[in-house]
Write a protein that holds these residues in place. Sequence first.
Motif, mmCIF file in Angstrom:
data_model
loop_
_atom_site.group_PDB
_atom_site.id
_atom_site.type_symbol
_atom_site.label_atom_id
_atom_site.label_comp_id
_atom_site.label_asym_id
_atom_site.label_seq_id
_atom_site.Cartn_x
_atom_site.Cartn_y
_atom_site.Cartn_z
ATOM 1 N N MET A 122 64.801 -41.015 71.109
ATOM 2 C CA MET A 122 64.814 -41.575 72.463
ATOM 3 C C MET A 122 65.559 -40.636 73.408
ATOM 4 S SD MET A 122 66.249 -45.268 73.830
ATOM 5 C CE MET A 122 67.975 -44.879 73.554
ATOM 6 N N ARG A 123 64.892 -40.157 74.427
ATOM 7 C CA ARG A 123 65.506 -39.239 75.387
ATOM 8 C C ARG A 123 65.948 -40.027 76.618
ATOM 9 N NH1 ARG A 123 63.524 -34.308 78.793
ATOM 10 N NH2 ARG A 123 65.438 -33.093 78.825
ATOM 11 N N VAL A 124 67.242 -39.931 76.920
ATOM 12 C CA VAL A 124 67.830 -40.680 78.034
ATOM 13 C C VAL A 124 68.160 -39.718 79.160
ATOM 14 C CG1 VAL A 124 69.654 -42.264 78.748
ATOM 15 C CG2 VAL A 124 68.802 -42.326 76.392
ATOM 16 N N GLY A 125 67.735 -40.037 80.372
ATOM 17 C CA GLY A 125 67.999 -39.191 81.524
ATOM 18 C C GLY A 125 68.868 -39.890 82.546
ATOM 19 N N LEU A 126 69.689 -39.113 83.235
ATOM 20 C CA LEU A 126 70.540 -39.652 84.299
ATOM 21 C C LEU A 126 70.115 -39.061 85.634
ATOM 22 C CD1 LEU A 126 72.976 -41.325 85.253
ATOM 23 C CD2 LEU A 126 74.414 -39.331 84.775
ATOM 24 N N ILE A 127 69.977 -39.936 86.622
ATOM 25 C CA ILE A 127 69.602 -39.551 87.978
ATOM 26 C C ILE A 127 70.741 -39.933 88.907
ATOM 27 C CG2 ILE A 127 67.893 -39.847 89.826
ATOM 28 C CD1 ILE A 127 66.130 -41.191 87.501
ATOM 29 N N VAL A 128 71.103 -39.023 89.800
ATOM 30 C CA VAL A 128 72.057 -39.331 90.862
ATOM 31 C C VAL A 128 71.425 -38.877 92.173
ATOM 32 C CG1 VAL A 128 74.089 -39.115 89.381
ATOM 33 C CG2 VAL A 128 73.237 -37.107 90.617
ATOM 34 N N ASP A 129 72.067 -39.176 93.294
ATOM 35 C CA ASP A 129 71.561 -38.683 94.565
ATOM 36 C C ASP A 129 72.485 -37.603 95.114
ATOM 37 O OD1 ASP A 129 73.626 -40.026 96.247
ATOM 38 O OD2 ASP A 129 72.653 -41.842 95.510
ATOM 39 N N SER A 130 72.112 -37.055 96.260
ATOM 40 C CA SER A 130 72.840 -35.901 96.792
ATOM 41 C C SER A 130 74.228 -36.230 97.312
ATOM 42 C CB SER A 130 72.017 -35.243 97.907
ATOM 43 O OG SER A 130 70.866 -34.648 97.378
ATOM 44 N N ALA A 131 74.599 -37.499 97.373
ATOM 45 C CA ALA A 131 75.968 -37.856 97.757
ATOM 46 C C ALA A 131 76.927 -37.700 96.588
ATOM 47 C CB ALA A 131 76.013 -39.288 98.287
ATOM 48 N N CYS A 132 76.394 -37.438 95.404
ATOM 49 C CA CYS A 132 77.204 -37.299 94.187
ATOM 50 C C CYS A 132 77.691 -35.868 94.060
ATOM 51 C CB CYS A 132 76.361 -37.680 92.972
ATOM 52 S SG CYS A 132 77.174 -37.442 91.386
ATOM 53 N N ASP A 133 79.007 -35.678 94.076
ATOM 54 C CA ASP A 133 79.574 -34.336 93.989
ATOM 55 C C ASP A 133 80.012 -34.015 92.567
ATOM 56 O OD1 ASP A 133 79.192 -33.659 96.643
ATOM 57 O OD2 ASP A 133 81.114 -34.489 97.284
ATOM 58 N N LEU A 134 79.415 -32.963 92.018
ATOM 59 C CA LEU A 134 79.753 -32.458 90.691
ATOM 60 C C LEU A 134 79.553 -30.947 90.689
ATOM 61 C CD1 LEU A 134 78.108 -34.911 88.108
ATOM 62 C CD2 LEU A 134 80.534 -34.318 88.235
ATOM 63 N N PRO A 135 80.270 -30.220 89.835
ATOM 64 C CA PRO A 135 80.023 -28.781 89.734
ATOM 65 C C PRO A 135 78.569 -28.509 89.338
ATOM 66 C CG PRO A 135 82.056 -29.374 88.605
ATOM 67 C CD PRO A 135 81.374 -30.659 88.962
ATOM 68 N N TYR A 136 77.972 -27.518 89.972
ATOM 69 C CA TYR A 136 76.562 -27.205 89.721
ATOM 70 C C TYR A 136 76.317 -26.895 88.243
ATOM 71 C CZ TYR A 136 72.135 -24.680 89.812
ATOM 72 O OH TYR A 136 70.852 -24.251 89.562
ATOM 73 N N GLU A 137 77.176 -26.079 87.632
ATOM 74 C CA GLU A 137 76.969 -25.700 86.229
ATOM 75 C C GLU A 137 77.068 -26.906 85.306
ATOM 76 O OE1 GLU A 137 75.847 -22.957 85.070
ATOM 77 O OE2 GLU A 137 75.796 -22.004 87.046
ATOM 78 N N PHE A 138 77.967 -27.843 85.626
ATOM 79 C CA PHE A 138 78.104 -29.058 84.817
ATOM 80 C C PHE A 138 76.817 -29.877 84.900
ATOM 81 C CE2 PHE A 138 79.212 -33.523 84.254
ATOM 82 C CZ PHE A 138 80.025 -33.504 83.136
ATOM 83 N N ALA A 139 76.286 -30.039 86.110
ATOM 84 C CA ALA A 139 75.059 -30.818 86.294
ATOM 85 C C ALA A 139 73.885 -30.158 85.572
ATOM 86 C CB ALA A 139 74.760 -30.967 87.783
ATOM 87 N N ARG A 140 73.800 -28.835 85.667
ATOM 88 C CA ARG A 140 72.689 -28.131 85.025
ATOM 89 C C ARG A 140 72.802 -28.202 83.504
ATOM 90 N NH1 ARG A 140 71.475 -21.780 86.061
ATOM 91 N NH2 ARG A 140 73.356 -21.597 84.782
#
Length: 316
Positions: free
Chosen positions: A1-19
């Motif tokens: 089972m593959r689980v994905g997380l979606i956020v919107d552009s108001a969510c601030d996180l380091p780019y490398e962490f998100a990628r």
Amino acid sequence: MRVGLIVDSACDLPYEFARKHDLFVLPVTAIIDGQTYIDNHDPVRTQEFYQSGLLDKGHQAETEAFSAEQIHDLFMEKIVTEFDVAICETVTRSRSLIYQNASEAMNSVMAHYEEARKAAGRDGKFSMRVIDSKQIFAGQGLLAAHTLKLIGQKVSKNALRHEVETFTDKIYTCVIPRDLHYIRERARRRGDKSVSAVAAFLGKALNIIPVIFGQGVEGKPVAKTRNFDMAVEKVMNYAVARVEAGLLTPYVSLSCGLSWTEIEDLPGLNRLRDACEQNGVELLLSQMGITSAIYVGPGSICLALAAEPHEFSDFQ
């Protein structure tokens, strides 16, 4: 089972962490001086905005949520075909239409996803949940990081949903707005009266920089300082002491509406880095995204962490 997380552009996180964690960012439309830009957290574009001065208060800047139809198309193309379970965490519904539009899109997707999954060669059913994060900026980023940790632990989808929905109430945020007048003007255009004209005037006339602290968006001023560095010192002192006292998830999220050079010069930042390293906590340091910077103003700072009930003054 593959689980994905979606956020919107108001969510601030380091780019490398998100990628690294395959985080899907739901874009937000930014309208600046009549020109339309799509904020999808591209770090190069974000840096260009800071360097160009387009986010400064002299420009007319607003944000606009993607429509339900736009979100539906993105979900069908990018989410249904890639994941079996999807969690979409939106900026607090009290500040944006994203939650409402994403929920409407989800309902449409759930009624029509079979053909898209079949065409993509994915077997089995698809499930999805849209959750109001009750957070903004770094707070939303902290919730996303905790959610990704739970996904990595392979908890069941029902347990995941329950944990996320209850955990968000344990997140505390500190916001240092650089310019109260800027916030008041942006709030006035949205019909949000949470920042009074009197407070904006005092902040402008006396150069008062407040620290706003609370759970989610339910913050209140807990300190008033005469300059920005003093406010930053207070927030860093709080964060260091709170990290040493113990957190409920091993992350501190810090987003800054500044250039990277200015971020590295923040007073107390290295002390916070050291405290996090010594206590097994990851500091999620990011440049505030375009959407966040338009909302709270360039030069502002937002810090978030999760802990047992406490007051800001407990850690000063």
